[in-house]
Design an enzyme around this catalytic site. Structure first.
Site, PDB file in Angstrom:
ATOM      1  N   CYS A  70       0.283 -16.530   0.840  1.00 33.80           N
ATOM      2  CA  CYS A  70      -0.540 -16.996   1.918  1.00 33.80           C
ATOM      3  C   CYS A  70      -1.895 -16.477   2.154  1.00 33.80           C
ATOM      4  CB  CYS A  70       0.503 -17.258   3.327  1.00 33.80           C
ATOM      5  SG  CYS A  70       0.633 -15.400   4.019  1.00 33.80           S
ATOM      6  N   HIS A  95      12.844   0.181  -7.744  1.00 35.75           N
ATOM      7  CA  HIS A  95      13.762   0.664  -6.637  1.00 35.75           C
ATOM      8  C   HIS A  95      14.280  -0.216  -5.902  1.00 35.75           C
ATOM      9  CE1 HIS A  95      11.341   4.750  -6.876  1.00 35.75           C
ATOM     10  NE2 HIS A  95      11.647   4.177  -8.066  1.00 35.75           N
TER      11      HIS A  95
END
Length: 147
Positions: free
Chosen positions: A65, A98
């Site tokens: 966006c 992670h």
């Protein structure tokens, strides 16, 4: 890899360029819209993208966006989505390594197309650190995200 991509009207041009580029890279890309420059609401496209990931329609997702913020919030409403807002390749790689991010969000008004491509490359080539270790510290944390 099967990749779903969605945006709002502010990121339409970036999305079109990325769809073409990803296809040239050999990926199977599902463009979830929009498909014209009419003003749209980013939550609608964020929800569509998160559903495509949660139901297995795609392995990874790209949300775009103007800033990347709004659509990332919408995508993360789905507990199966782990969307990270990124603006450079290191954060894209760390989101995968992670956090086992399955979607990245970027702001078309904030980063250029080459930086977006670099983020996507890092996102797609990085494995989750605990992909073979269900008791690993990263997996333990990711499990908590879906609760």
């Amino acid at each position: 890899m099967k990749i779903a991509i969605a945006s709002d009207h502010a990121a339409l041009d970036m999305k079109a360029e990325l769809v073409s580029w990803l296809g040239d890279q050999g990926h199977d890309v599902d463009d979830l819209g929009p498909h014209n420059s009419d003003s749209v609401d980013y939550p609608d496209y964020g929800y569509t993208l998160s559903n495509a990931i949660s139901n297995g329609q795609a392995e990874r997702g790209i949300a775009l966006c103007g800033s990347g913020i709004g659509i990332s919030i919408a995508v993360n409403r789905n507990p199966a989505s782990r969307c990270a807002l990124v603006s450079e390749p290191t954060s894209a790689a760390l989101a995968r390594e992670h956090n086992d991010a399955n979607i990245i969000a970027m702001g078309a008004r904030l980063i250029g197309i080459e930086q977006a491509k670099a983020c996507i490359e890092a996102f797609l080539r990085t494995d989750f650190a605990d992909k073979d270790n269900e008791n690993g510290r990263h997996q333990r944390r990711v499990n908590k995200l879906g609760q």
